[in-house]
Design a protein around this motif. Structure first.
Motif, PDB file in Angstrom:
ATOM      1  N   ILE A   1      66.360  10.669  43.864  1.00  0.00           N
ATOM      2  CA  ILE A   1      66.433   9.730  44.976  1.00  0.00           C
ATOM      3  C   ILE A   1      66.218  10.462  46.303  1.00  0.00           C
ATOM      4  CG2 ILE A   1      67.992   8.234  46.284  1.00  0.00           C
ATOM      5  CD1 ILE A   1      69.191   7.347  43.636  1.00  0.00           C
ATOM      6  N   PHE A   2      66.863  11.619  46.450  1.00  0.00           N
ATOM      7  CA  PHE A   2      66.717  12.369  47.695  1.00  0.00           C
ATOM      8  C   PHE A   2      65.270  12.830  47.879  1.00  0.00           C
ATOM      9  CE2 PHE A   2      66.531  16.438  49.919  1.00  0.00           C
ATOM     10  CZ  PHE A   2      67.057  16.076  51.139  1.00  0.00           C
ATOM     11  N   PHE A   3      64.682  13.400  46.824  1.00  0.00           N
ATOM     12  CA  PHE A   3      63.319  13.887  46.959  1.00  0.00           C
ATOM     13  C   PHE A   3      62.336  12.747  47.189  1.00  0.00           C
ATOM     14  CE2 PHE A   3      64.903  17.863  45.091  1.00  0.00           C
ATOM     15  CZ  PHE A   3      64.254  18.773  45.902  1.00  0.00           C
ATOM     16  N   ALA A   4      62.564  11.601  46.552  1.00  0.00           N
ATOM     17  CA  ALA A   4      61.689  10.450  46.762  1.00  0.00           C
ATOM     18  C   ALA A   4      61.773   9.975  48.210  1.00  0.00           C
ATOM     19  CB  ALA A   4      62.070   9.325  45.807  1.00  0.00           C
ATOM     20  N   LEU A   5      62.988   9.875  48.730  1.00  0.00           N
ATOM     21  CA  LEU A   5      63.138   9.442  50.115  1.00  0.00           C
ATOM     22  C   LEU A   5      62.571  10.481  51.077  1.00  0.00           C
ATOM     23  CD1 LEU A   5      64.151   7.297  52.031  1.00  0.00           C
ATOM     24  CD2 LEU A   5      66.360   8.436  52.085  1.00  0.00           C
ATOM     25  N   TYR A   6      62.761  11.759  50.758  1.00  0.00           N
ATOM     26  CA  TYR A   6      62.170  12.829  51.568  1.00  0.00           C
ATOM     27  C   TYR A   6      60.652  12.655  51.650  1.00  0.00           C
ATOM     28  CZ  TYR A   6      60.307  17.483  52.583  1.00  0.00           C
ATOM     29  OH  TYR A   6      59.596  18.536  53.094  1.00  0.00           O
ATOM     30  N   LYS A   7      60.016  12.365  50.509  1.00  0.00           N
ATOM     31  CA  LYS A   7      58.571  12.166  50.496  1.00  0.00           C
ATOM     32  C   LYS A   7      58.181  10.918  51.276  1.00  0.00           C
ATOM     33  CE  LYS A   7      54.860  14.153  48.798  1.00  0.00           C
ATOM     34  NZ  LYS A   7      54.507  14.232  47.385  1.00  0.00           N
ATOM     35  N   VAL A   8      58.971   9.857  51.130  1.00  0.00           N
ATOM     36  CA  VAL A   8      58.695   8.615  51.851  1.00  0.00           C
ATOM     37  C   VAL A   8      58.720   8.851  53.357  1.00  0.00           C
ATOM     38  CG1 VAL A   8      59.697   6.377  52.455  1.00  0.00           C
ATOM     39  CG2 VAL A   8      59.406   6.999  50.062  1.00  0.00           C
ATOM     40  N   LEU A   9      59.776   9.498  53.835  1.00  0.00           N
ATOM     41  CA  LEU A   9      59.909   9.710  55.279  1.00  0.00           C
ATOM     42  C   LEU A   9      58.893  10.716  55.799  1.00  0.00           C
ATOM     43  CD1 LEU A   9      63.795   9.727  55.649  1.00  0.00           C
ATOM     44  CD2 LEU A   9      62.203   7.839  55.965  1.00  0.00           C
ATOM     45  N   LEU A  10      58.427  11.605  54.925  1.00  0.00           N
ATOM     46  CA  LEU A  10      57.443  12.595  55.332  1.00  0.00           C
ATOM     47  C   LEU A  10      56.058  11.984  55.481  1.00  0.00           C
ATOM     48  CD1 LEU A  10      57.526  15.703  55.835  1.00  0.00           C
ATOM     49  CD2 LEU A  10      56.670  15.978  53.508  1.00  0.00           C
ATOM     50  N   LEU A  11      55.720  11.027  54.618  1.00  0.00           N
ATOM     51  CA  LEU A  11      54.365  10.483  54.573  1.00  0.00           C
ATOM     52  C   LEU A  11      54.212   9.149  55.300  1.00  0.00           C
ATOM     53  CD1 LEU A  11      53.504  11.167  50.826  1.00  0.00           C
ATOM     54  CD2 LEU A  11      52.808  12.504  52.800  1.00  0.00           C
ATOM     55  N   ALA A  12      55.304   8.493  55.596  1.00  0.00           N
ATOM     56  CA  ALA A  12      55.229   7.138  56.128  1.00  0.00           C
ATOM     57  C   ALA A  12      54.739   7.137  57.572  1.00  0.00           C
ATOM     58  CB  ALA A  12      56.597   6.476  56.040  1.00  0.00           C
ATOM     59  N   ILE A  13      53.519   6.666  57.763  1.00  0.00           N
ATOM     60  CA  ILE A  13      52.980   6.609  59.124  1.00  0.00           C
ATOM     61  C   ILE A  13      53.736   5.572  59.956  1.00  0.00           C
ATOM     62  CG2 ILE A  13      51.213   4.885  58.564  1.00  0.00           C
ATOM     63  CD1 ILE A  13      49.375   6.366  60.528  1.00  0.00           C
ATOM     64  N   GLU A  14      54.360   4.603  59.272  1.00  0.00           N
ATOM     65  CA  GLU A  14      55.116   3.590  60.001  1.00  0.00           C
ATOM     66  C   GLU A  14      56.297   4.186  60.750  1.00  0.00           C
ATOM     67  OE1 GLU A  14      52.879   1.414  56.791  1.00  0.00           O
ATOM     68  OE2 GLU A  14      53.883   3.344  57.032  1.00  0.00           O
ATOM     69  N   MET A  15      56.796   5.369  60.334  1.00  0.00           N
ATOM     70  CA  MET A  15      57.893   6.022  61.040  1.00  0.00           C
ATOM     71  C   MET A  15      57.387   6.846  62.219  1.00  0.00           C
ATOM     72  SD  MET A  15      61.004   8.352  59.484  1.00  0.00           S
ATOM     73  CE  MET A  15      60.129   9.910  59.366  1.00  0.00           C
ATOM     74  N   ARG A  16      56.088   7.137  62.248  1.00  0.00           N
ATOM     75  CA  ARG A  16      55.512   7.960  63.308  1.00  0.00           C
ATOM     76  C   ARG A  16      55.711   7.295  64.676  1.00  0.00           C
ATOM     77  NH1 ARG A  16      50.240   8.451  65.738  1.00  0.00           N
ATOM     78  NH2 ARG A  16      49.794  10.633  66.282  1.00  0.00           N
ATOM     79  N   HIS A  17      56.265   8.051  65.604  1.00  0.00           N
ATOM     80  CA  HIS A  17      56.508   7.626  66.983  1.00  0.00           C
ATOM     81  C   HIS A  17      57.552   6.518  67.092  1.00  0.00           C
ATOM     82  CE1 HIS A  17      52.258   9.175  68.359  1.00  0.00           C
ATOM     83  NE2 HIS A  17      53.068  10.142  67.961  1.00  0.00           N
ATOM     84  N   GLN A  18      58.374   6.343  66.042  1.00  0.00           N
ATOM     85  CA  GLN A  18      59.438   5.351  66.116  1.00  0.00           C
ATOM     86  C   GLN A  18      60.681   5.982  66.741  1.00  0.00           C
ATOM     87  OE1 GLN A  18      59.524   2.108  65.484  1.00  0.00           O
ATOM     88  NE2 GLN A  18      57.343   2.098  64.955  1.00  0.00           N
ATOM     89  N   PRO A  19      61.288   5.336  67.760  1.00  0.00           N
ATOM     90  CA  PRO A  19      62.449   5.918  68.448  1.00  0.00           C
ATOM     91  C   PRO A  19      63.771   5.530  67.787  1.00  0.00           C
ATOM     92  CG  PRO A  19      61.747   3.936  69.583  1.00  0.00           C
ATOM     93  CD  PRO A  19      60.813   4.106  68.406  1.00  0.00           C
ATOM     94  N   PHE A  20      64.806   6.316  68.108  1.00  0.00           N
ATOM     95  CA  PHE A  20      66.177   5.985  67.715  1.00  0.00           C
ATOM     96  C   PHE A  20      67.117   6.732  68.651  1.00  0.00           C
ATOM     97  CE2 PHE A  20      70.037   6.818  65.157  1.00  0.00           C
ATOM     98  CZ  PHE A  20      70.436   5.504  64.974  1.00  0.00           C
TER      99      PHE A  20
END
Length: 591
Positions: free
Chosen positions: A443-462
Motif C-alpha cells: 500500500i505504501f509503495f503503491a501510494l508512493y508511486k501514485v504521488l510520484l507520477l500523478a500530474i494532477e498533484m503537480r503545482h497543487q498547494p496545501f
C-alpha cells in the motif's frame, strides 16, 4: 559497556545510511538543473543535427548539417499554420510539414501564474528540439523531405472544428497530402494520402517519426521511467533508456507495435498506428543527444488513378490518467498504462481513482491525501484489531513461555515442539501481529508511486506549500528562506520532515517495550534517520506518512483503551526493564 558500544554502533550505522543515501541519490539519480520539460521561451542555442527523417530500417531522406537556432527565430516565419485547440497552442511548419511547436495551455512551468506554458514541441536545431513528421519512402520516386515546402490547400488555422490540409506535387504524377485534425485534449490525427495521376503503379511506404533531444528529458530512476516507450501485443515496454539505445543501436519493438514514442514523468509524445494496419516500431539514436521514435507501415502499391492513405494519431501532452483512459476506451490499446504504476498497479490504480474523487469533492489535494489516508486506515482497522488481540494473547502466555524456556533451555528441538503445542493449546498465532506490516508495504509503495507520477498533484498547494509534488520549501536551517543560503541536500530539513520524525518517535514510544536495549536504541534513533532520508521526497508523500502516523497513534490509543490488560502488561514490563537496567548499571558501577 556493551550497551554503550551498541549505541555507538547504531549511531555509526545510521550515519552511514544517511550520508550513503544522499551520496547514492546525488550520484546515480541527480536532480536536473532545470524543470524536466521542454522549456517555453528559452532562447539559448545548441549545436544539433537537423531533421533527417531517416527511418530505422534505412529508408528515408538525407541528414542535414549541424545548425544553431534560437527558439524565437525558428518560430518567426509568417507562413506557419497556427494550432489553437482547447488544451494546445502552437503551429505547423510548412517546411517539412513538421509539427514542431506545441505549448500546453493548462500546464505551466512553475507555480507562478505568470510563468510560461509547458512547451512540448520545439523546432529542429533549438536547444529543446522535439517534433513530429510524416513521410513516405520509395525507390526511384521524387518524395517530400525535410526541406520540402508544402502548400496549404484547406483551412488557415488548425482548431477542433477546422482541419488543415497541406499538399505537395512532385511534378511526376504524384500528389502528396497531409490532413491534420485535433481534438479537445492532446491528440492530433494526421492522414497521409498520395494520389497517383501517372500511368503506372508506384510502391511507397508511409512512416511517421517523433524526434527529440534527451537533454531536456526527465531523469530516469529505478522507480520512474523516462525515455523510449512502446505498446505491443506483449504489453507496454519501459525497458529502454536513452543511454541504452545509444549503446545498443536501434531498438525494434516488433511488427505488432500499437504505439511508440517518448515519455517523461508527466509528459508523453507518442505515435499511434492506424487500427488494423501492420506496423513496426523503432527507437534509435541520431547522435548529439538526439533520438527518434518511428512507426513504419508496410509498403503499399498506389495504382494509376488511385489514392492510398494511412491515418496516424499523435499524442503530445500531459499524462493525465483520465485523459489516457478515455483514449484507451476509444481504442488506443493500453494507453492508460503509459503511466508506469509499477508492480502494485492493482492497488495503485484504484487508489488513484479514490484520490481524484476526493480531490474533486474537497477541492484541495492535500486534504484529499489526508482523506485517502483515513480511508486506508479504516479499511485496515479490522486487521489492526486482530493484531492487538494477538498481542494480548502473546502477553497472556508469556509466563508459560518463560517456564518452557527455562525447562528446555538445553534441548532446543524439544523446546520448539513444546512452544508449538502451547500456541496450539492457547490458540495463539505468533505471526498474526506481523500481518498489518506486510499488508501496508505494498500500500505504501503503491501510494508512493501514485504521488510520484500523478500530474494532477503537480503545482497543487496545501497550507504554506505551493507545490505538493516538490519537496517541502520550508527549510529549517536557513530559517525558512530568511537566511541567504541553501543548505546541502541532506541537511535541507523541512517542517514536514520534522513532523514525520516526531510522529514516528511517538509511535515507537507507544509500542511494547519487550525488546533488548540495542533494539530500543535503534528504534529511538530510526525516526530521526528517516527524517533526513525522507526530507527530499515530495511534500505530498510526507503529508501522507504524517497523517498515517497520527491516525495510527489515535488507533493505538483507542485499541489500548479496549484492551486494558495489554496496556497494564506493557507498563509492568517497562517497569521491569527499567529496574533491570538500573540493576545492571549499579553492578557496573561497583565493578
Amino acid at each position: 559497556m556493551d550497551n554503550q558500544r551498541n549505541l555507538i554502533l547504531a549511531v555509526v550505522l545510521s550515519a552511514v545510511l544517511l550520508f550513503g543515501w544522499d551520496f547514492a541519490m546525488r550520484t546515480y539519480y541527480p536532480e536536473p538543473e532545470e524543470t524536466p520539460s521542454n522549456m517555453a521561451g528559452r532562447e539559448d542555442t545548441q549545436a544539433a543535427r537537423a531533421d533527417g527523417d531517416v527511418a530505422a530500417s534505412g529508408v528515408g531522406g538525407d541528414v542535414s548539417a549541424e545548425v544553431e537556432v534560437d527558439l524565437a527565430s525558428a518560430l518567426a516565419s509568417s507562413e506557419r499554420v497556427t494550432i489553437d485547440a482547447p488544451e494546445i497552442h502552437g503551429s505547423i511548419n510548412p517546411v517539412g510539414a513538421r509539427i514542431d511547436d506545441i505549448d500546453l495551455k493548462t500546464h505551466r512551468e512553475t507555480v507562478d501564474e505568470s510563468s510560461d506554458n509547458v512547451r512540448m514541441f520545439s523546432p529542429a536545431g533549438t536547444s529543446a528540439q522535439h517534433y513530429a513528421a510524416f513521410r513516405w519512402d520509395g525507390d526511384g520516386v521524387s518524395l517530400p523531405g525535410p526541406e520540402t515546402v508544402w502548400s496549404v490547400t484547406e483551412g488557415d488555422q488548425l482548431t477542433q472544428e477546422t482541419p488543415v490540409t497541406l499538399s505537395w506535387d512532385n511534378g511526376a504524377g504524384l500528389t502528396f497530402a497531409l490532413r491534420f485534425e485535433i481534438d479537445e485534449h492532446y491528440m492530433l490525427t494526421v492522414t497521409q494520402a498520395v494520389r497517383n495521376a501517372g500511368a503506372s503503379t508506384v510502391a511507397l511506404r508511409p512512416f511517421a517519426t517523433v524526434t527529440r533531444t534527451s537533454e531536456t528529458a526527465s531523469a530516469s530512476t529505478w522507480n520512474v521511467h523516462s525515455g523510449p516507450i512502446a505498446a505491443t501485443g506483449e504489453g507496454v515496454n519501459f525497458d529502454w533508456d536513452y543511454d541504452e539505445v545509444l549503446e545498443e543501436g536501434p531498438i525494434n519493438f516488433g511488427s505488432d507495435t500499437d504505439w511508440v514514442g517518448f515519455t517523461d514523468i508527466y509528459w508523453l509524445s507518442a505515435l499511434i498506428a492506424q487500427e488494423g494496419e501492420a506496423t513496426n516500431g523503432y527507437v534509435r539514436s541520431l547522435g548529439n543527444n538526439l533520438f527518434r521514435s518511428e512507426l513504419l507501415y508496410d509498403a503499399v502499391n498506389v495504382p494509376a488513378g488511385e489514392t492510398v492513405s494511412r491515418t496516424t494519431r499523435l499524442f503530445a501532452g500531459a499524462k493525465e490518467s483520465g485523459v489516457l483512459d478515455e483514449y484507451q476506451a476509444q481504442g488506443v490499446e493500453r494507453f492508460g498504462l503509459a503511466i508506469d504504476w509499477g508492480w502494485f498497479r492493482w492497488i495503485a490504480w484504484p487508489m488513484w481513482q479514490v484520490l481524484i474523487f476526493l480531490f474533486g469533492l474537497v477541492g484541495n489535494f492535500g486534504l484529499a491525501i489526508i482523506g485517502l489516508t483515513l480511508i486506508i486506515r479504516l479499511i485496515l482497522f479490522p486487521i489492526a484489531q486482530k493484531q492487538f488481540h494477538s498481542m494480548a494473547q502473546m502477553r497472556a502466555v508469556q509466563p508459560k513461555m518463560k517456564a518452557l524456556q527455562e525447562r528446555y533451555k538445553d534441548d532446543k528441538p524439544e523446546l520448539q515442539q513444546q512452544m508449538a503445542k502451547l500456541y496450539k493449546d492457547e490458540k495463539v498465532n505468533p505471526l498474526a501481529g506481523c500481518l498489518p506490516i506486510f499488508i501496508q508495504i505494498p500500500i505504501f509503495f503503491a501510494l508512493y508511486k501514485v504521488l510520484l507520477l500523478a500530474i494532477e498533484m503537480r503545482h497543487q498547494p496545501f497550507t504554506y506549500i505551493e507545490d505538493l509534488s516538490a519537496r517541502d520549501p520550508a527549510t529549517i536551517l536557513n530559517l525558512f528562506g530568511l537566511l541567504d543560503f541553501t543548505p546541502p541536500g541532506f541537511l535541507a530539513i523541512g517542517i514536514l520532515a520534522v513532523l514525520l520524525g516526531f510522529t514516528m518517535w511517538l509511535q515507537f514510544k507507544l509500542n511494547p517495550a519487550a525488546m533488548d536495549p540495542m533494539q530500543q536504541q535503534i528504534f529511538m534513533i530510526m525516526p530521526w534517520v528517516l527524517m533526513f532520508v525522507m526530507a527530499p521526497f515530495a511534500a505530498g508523500l510526507l503529508l501522507y506518512w504524517i497523517s498515517n502516523n497520527i491516525l495510527t497513534l489515535a488507533q493505538q490509543k483507542y485499541l489500548y483503551s479496549r484492551n486494558p490488560q495489554l496496556k497494564a502488561q506493557m507498563e509492568k514490563e517497562r517497569e521491569e526493564k527499567a529496574r533491570e537496567a538500573e540493576r545492571k548499571k549499579a553492578e557496573q558501577a561497583k565493578g
